[in-house]
Design an enzyme around this catalytic site. Structure first.
Site, PDB file in Angstrom:
ATOM      1  N   LYS A 267       0.858  -1.188   0.000  1.00 56.52           N
ATOM      2  CA  LYS A 267       0.000   0.000   0.000  1.00 56.52           C
ATOM      3  C   LYS A 267       0.891   1.233   0.000  1.00 56.52           C
ATOM      4  O   LYS A 267       1.771   1.379   0.840  1.00 56.52           O
ATOM      5  CB  LYS A 267      -0.920   0.008   1.231  1.00 56.52           C
ATOM      6  CG  LYS A 267      -1.730   1.311   1.389  1.00 56.52           C
ATOM      7  CD  LYS A 267      -2.775   1.251   2.501  1.00 56.52           C
ATOM      8  CE  LYS A 267      -3.400   2.620   2.753  1.00 56.52           C
ATOM      9  NZ  LYS A 267      -4.397   2.622   3.840  1.00 56.52           N
ATOM     10  N   ASP A 272      -2.456  10.040   3.980  1.00 56.31           N
ATOM     11  CA  ASP A 272      -3.882   9.733   4.070  1.00 56.31           C
ATOM     12  C   ASP A 272      -4.583  10.740   4.968  1.00 56.31           C
ATOM     13  O   ASP A 272      -4.595  10.615   6.185  1.00 56.31           O
ATOM     14  CB  ASP A 272      -4.070   8.304   4.618  1.00 56.31           C
ATOM     15  CG  ASP A 272      -5.547   7.910   4.687  1.00 56.31           C
ATOM     16  OD1 ASP A 272      -6.383   8.650   4.124  1.00 56.31           O
ATOM     17  OD2 ASP A 272      -5.841   6.866   5.297  1.00 56.31           O
ATOM     18  N   LYS A 279     -10.132  12.951   8.191  1.00 55.99           N
ATOM     19  CA  LYS A 279      -9.824  12.423   9.521  1.00 55.99           C
ATOM     20  C   LYS A 279      -9.750  13.564  10.533  1.00 55.99           C
ATOM     21  O   LYS A 279      -9.336  14.659  10.178  1.00 55.99           O
ATOM     22  CB  LYS A 279      -8.444  11.729   9.495  1.00 55.99           C
ATOM     23  CG  LYS A 279      -8.380  10.409   8.775  1.00 55.99           C
ATOM     24  CD  LYS A 279      -6.953   9.860   8.821  1.00 55.99           C
ATOM     25  CE  LYS A 279      -6.814   8.587   8.008  1.00 55.99           C
ATOM     26  NZ  LYS A 279      -7.522   7.432   8.586  1.00 55.99           N
ATOM     27  N   ASP A 290       1.344   5.880   5.809  1.00 54.54           N
ATOM     28  CA  ASP A 290       0.404   5.043   5.080  1.00 54.54           C
ATOM     29  C   ASP A 290       1.033   4.438   3.808  1.00 54.54           C
ATOM     30  O   ASP A 290       0.347   3.803   3.019  1.00 54.54           O
ATOM     31  CB  ASP A 290      -0.868   5.845   4.745  1.00 54.54           C
ATOM     32  CG  ASP A 290      -2.122   5.008   4.853  1.00 54.54           C
ATOM     33  OD1 ASP A 290      -2.058   3.915   5.438  1.00 54.54           O
ATOM     34  OD2 ASP A 290      -3.172   5.442   4.327  1.00 54.54           O
ATOM     35  N   ASP A 349     -12.254   7.546   3.218  1.00 54.66           N
ATOM     36  CA  ASP A 349     -11.109   7.186   4.056  1.00 54.66           C
ATOM     37  C   ASP A 349     -10.779   5.690   3.962  1.00 54.66           C
ATOM     38  O   ASP A 349      -9.747   5.252   4.457  1.00 54.66           O
ATOM     39  CB  ASP A 349     -11.387   7.591   5.513  1.00 54.66           C
ATOM     40  CG  ASP A 349     -10.126   7.660   6.358  1.00 54.66           C
ATOM     41  OD1 ASP A 349      -9.016   7.611   5.760  1.00 54.66           O
ATOM     42  OD2 ASP A 349     -10.241   7.760   7.589  1.00 54.66           O
ATOM     43  N   GLU A 351      -9.590   4.242   1.532  1.00 57.42           N
ATOM     44  CA  GLU A 351      -8.961   4.441   0.222  1.00 57.42           C
ATOM     45  C   GLU A 351      -7.931   3.358  -0.103  1.00 57.42           C
ATOM     46  O   GLU A 351      -7.698   3.050  -1.259  1.00 57.42           O
ATOM     47  CB  GLU A 351      -8.294   5.827   0.170  1.00 57.42           C
ATOM     48  CG  GLU A 351      -6.869   5.929   0.746  1.00 57.42           C
ATOM     49  CD  GLU A 351      -6.755   5.579   2.225  1.00 57.42           C
ATOM     50  OE1 GLU A 351      -7.777   5.672   2.933  1.00 57.42           O
ATOM     51  OE2 GLU A 351      -5.663   5.185   2.665  1.00 57.42           O
ATOM     52  N   ARG A 353      -7.864   0.133   0.290  1.00 54.85           N
ATOM     53  CA  ARG A 353      -8.408  -1.037  -0.405  1.00 54.85           C
ATOM     54  C   ARG A 353      -8.754  -0.717  -1.851  1.00 54.85           C
ATOM     55  O   ARG A 353      -8.722  -1.594  -2.709  1.00 54.85           O
ATOM     56  CB  ARG A 353      -9.608  -1.595   0.373  1.00 54.85           C
ATOM     57  CG  ARG A 353     -10.755  -0.633   0.490  1.00 54.85           C
ATOM     58  CD  ARG A 353     -11.754  -1.036   1.568  1.00 54.85           C
ATOM     59  NE  ARG A 353     -11.250  -0.759   2.912  1.00 54.85           N
ATOM     60  CZ  ARG A 353     -11.928  -1.011   4.028  1.00 54.85           C
ATOM     61  NH1 ARG A 353     -13.121  -1.585   3.953  1.00 54.85           N
ATOM     62  NH2 ARG A 353     -11.421  -0.710   5.198  1.00 54.85           N
TER      63      ARG A 353
HETATM   64  N1  BES Z   1      -4.616   4.267   6.699  1.00 45.95           N
HETATM   65  C1  BES Z   1      -5.828   4.016   7.393  1.00 45.95           C
HETATM   66  C2  BES Z   1      -5.681   2.900   8.438  1.00 45.95           C
HETATM   67  C3  BES Z   1      -4.814   3.173   9.615  1.00 45.95           C
HETATM   68  C4  BES Z   1      -5.357   3.708  10.773  1.00 45.95           C
HETATM   69  C5  BES Z   1      -3.478   2.860   9.607  1.00 45.95           C
HETATM   70  C6  BES Z   1      -4.553   3.930  11.872  1.00 45.95           C
HETATM   71  C7  BES Z   1      -2.676   3.091  10.701  1.00 45.95           C
HETATM   72  C8  BES Z   1      -3.208   3.626  11.842  1.00 45.95           C
HETATM   73  C9  BES Z   1      -6.926   3.611   6.423  1.00 45.95           C
HETATM   74  O1  BES Z   1      -6.846   4.177   5.170  1.00 45.95           O
HETATM   75  C10 BES Z   1      -8.215   4.057   7.022  1.00 45.95           C
HETATM   76  O2  BES Z   1      -8.404   5.228   7.141  1.00 45.95           O
HETATM   77  N2  BES Z   1      -9.078   3.105   7.333  1.00 45.95           N
HETATM   78  C11 BES Z   1     -10.342   3.394   7.904  1.00 45.95           C
HETATM   79  C12 BES Z   1     -11.362   2.527   7.213  1.00 45.95           C
HETATM   80  C13 BES Z   1     -12.786   2.863   7.531  1.00 45.95           C
HETATM   81  C14 BES Z   1     -13.147   4.214   6.954  1.00 45.95           C
HETATM   82  C15 BES Z   1     -13.669   1.788   6.975  1.00 45.95           C
HETATM   83  C16 BES Z   1     -10.275   3.084   9.387  1.00 45.95           C
HETATM   84  O3  BES Z   1      -9.648   2.100   9.761  1.00 45.95           O
HETATM   85  O4  BES Z   1     -10.836   3.850  10.155  1.00 45.95           O
HETATM   86 ZN    ZN Z   2      -5.010   4.736   4.527  1.00 50.91          ZN
HETATM   87 MN    MN Z   3      -7.814   6.066   5.097  1.00 53.66          MN
END
Ligand code: BES
Ligand code: ZN
Ligand code: MN
Length: 497
Positions: A267, A272, A279, A290, A349, A351, A353
């Site tokens: 990834k 992000d 966020k 990220d 968010d 993103e 995937r």
């Molecule tokens: N990059 C984040 C995941 C993440 C969170 C990595 C904290 C490291 C520390 C990812 O892109 C994300 O924002 N995921 C969301 C998904 C949700 C919107 C379904 C999440 O985990 O909140």
């Molecule tokens: Zn992310």
């Molecule tokens: Mn994200």
């Protein structure tokens, strides 16, 4: 730091710090530590162990000056812990503790060390050397590029690290392990550097430049226009909100007679922000990390050119930035991925995937034997497993089991999470094939199920590194901050194929 093996006796080498070791409970040290004890008129056995009660507990240290009795200025004694618990991972750990102490407390420039684990049943000098060097280089790591004030009168860490071995017959094996340890640790530290750099410096273009600069691999960069033609609608949607152009990176390491072909997908979201589903500030602070999966893949590709295994390895990174702007993709948008499936954007968010969808479908088209992705994918995985383990999922239990073993040997941890098909119902969409996010619960599993839609029959494993990628405190050999997680596991995996 210059690292080598030198032949001789520990009691004859001149250096600032000489590292020797002690198993827990040993009263009269033998081997290299015994030699040094004898040369110091038994100060270790009689005083340090006898009177001062140093027990050799794992990672405990004790420093004594040599008072000119041997050429080494100071002796650093490191505890190996209980002999029955000792394994190669312990070597990496004690080597890291010893070098950290040599740096922070002793400000050593030239360090000499015993080969930890040498003479222990079942341990090959190759492994002992590899682990000693891995621990030393990973433990000594610091990122000070942007610090203008040099502390400690300009002391910048050790310049020399020598493993001292008396037995000439072992030198060649030690050297072999030493080289391997160096290559692996350098790959880990390369990844850490890349994640430590600010997102405004490590842009998708910068990742592409780094990929192109790796000698000994092929590298193709697919730009926006070309990616559009190919049909990477899912990945490109994420990139839309940023003025930084997306770069889809495809690196290939080839060998003459590959026993297997594998694809590693990292990834590569260079920042992000969450996009329009932005966020909160506190969740955005570390989001330059990220691209930790991408950084690991770049480190691995670098290492492969030196380790030269008989495997064909494709390194794939769909790099872009996730930003909110008037050109950003929106909740409700419907995207079409490379494999033709349509996705309703539920949350901008989620993103990672979306970028992985096209990267996995692209990897699937390469007809490789295995696909493994590394991604800081979900906060849910961090909630479930914390910083100590990455989550692993996939469509092939055999591959998952092998990867878990490779992780153990690398001193990294993988924990399998379920991919119950019932959870896929949470991604149901009224207007497209499915959505990119669903209910809050089992968020790491739904992300895994989403990714599964983009691989056909190829054995595939997904490693969610959201927890271990960025440490908020020191853990084992690793310092606070980026960890380079995945590099050791996957290099072990590739080398064992
Ligand atoms: N990059 C984040 C995941 C993440 C969170 C990595 C904290 C490291 C520390 C990812 O892109 C994300 O924002 N995921 C969301 C998904 C949700 C919107 C379904 C999440 O985990 O909140
Ligand atoms: Zn992310
Ligand atoms: Mn994200």
């Amino acid at each position: 730091m210059d690292i080598k093996v030198i032949q001789g006796s520990l009691s004859d080498v001149s250096c600032d710090v000489l590292i020797v070791n002690l198993f827990e409970g040993v009263k009269l040290p033998a081997g290299g530590t015994g030699t040094v004890d004898a040369a110091l008129d038994n100060i270790i056995s009689e005083y340090v162990i006898g009177k001062d009660d140093f027990k050799g507990k794992l990672g405990d240290t004790y420093v004594i000056p040599s008072y000119g009795k041997i050429p080494a200025q100071k002796i650093l004694l490191i505890g190996l812990g209980k002999a029955e618990k000792f394994d190669s991972n312990t070597i990496r750990l004690v080597a890291s503790k010893a070098i950290k102490k040599s740096i922070s407390f002793l400000k050593a420039k030239k360090v000499c060390s015993i080969l930890h684990g040498a003479g222990i049943a079942g341990l090959d000098p190759i492994d002992c050397a590899q682990m000693t060097v891995e621990g030393t280089l990973i433990g000594a790591y610091k990122f000070s590029k942007y610090k203008t004030k040099k502390n400690n009168n300009g002391y910048e860490g050790p310049t020399e690290f020598n493993i001292v071995e008396i037995d000439p017959d072992k030198l060649q094996r030690i050297n072999e392990g030493l080289e391997k340890g160096k290559i692996i640790a350098e790959a880990v530290n390369y990844a850490r550097d890349l994640v430590n750099e600010p997102a405004s410096f490590v842009t998708p273009s910068k990742l592409a430049e780094n990929a192109k600069s790796i000698n000994g691999i092929e590298c193709t960069i697919i730009d926006r226009e070309e990616a559009e033609k190919l049909g990477m609608g899912s990945y490109l949607a994420v990139a839309k909100g940023s003025s930084e152009p997306p770069k889809f990176i495809h690196m290939t390491y080839r060998s003459a007679n590959p026993v297997k072909k594998i694809a590693l997908v990292g990834k590569g979201i260079t920042f992000d922000s969450g996009g329009l589903d932005i966020k909160p500030a506190s969740s955005m602070t570390n989001m330059k990390d990220d691209m930790s999966g991408a950084a690991a893949v770049l480190g691995i590709m670098n290492a492969l050119t030196k380790l030269k295994p008989d495997v064909e390895v494709h390194g794939i990174i769909a790099a872009c930035e996730n930003m909110p702007s008037s050109t950003a993709y929106k909740p409700g948008d419907i995207l079409k991925a490379l494999n033709g499936k349509t996705i309703e954007v539920d949350n901008t968010d989620a993103e990672g995937r979306l970028t992985l969808a096209d990267a996995l479908a692209y990897a699937d088209n390469l007809k490789v034997d295995q696909i493994i992705d590394l991604a800081t994918l979900t906060g849910a995985c961090l909630v479930a497993l914390g910083y100590m383990a990455s989550g692993i999922m996939g469509n092939n239990q055999e591959l998952i089991d092998i990867l878990m073993k490779s992780a153990d040997r690398g001193g990294e941890r993988l924990w399998q999470l379920p991919m119950y098909k019932e959870y896929f119902e949470g991604l149901k969409s009224d207007v497209a094939d499915f959505k990119n996010s669903g209910p809050r619960w089992a968020g790491a599993s739904t992300a895994g199920l989403f990714l599964k839609e983009f691989v056909s029959e190829t054995p595939w494993a997904h490693i969610d590194i959201a927890g271990p990628a960025y440490l908020d405190k020191e853990i084992k050999e690793l310092a606070k901050g980026p960890s380079g997680v995945g590099v050791r596991t996957l290099l072990n995996h590739i080398m064992s194929l």
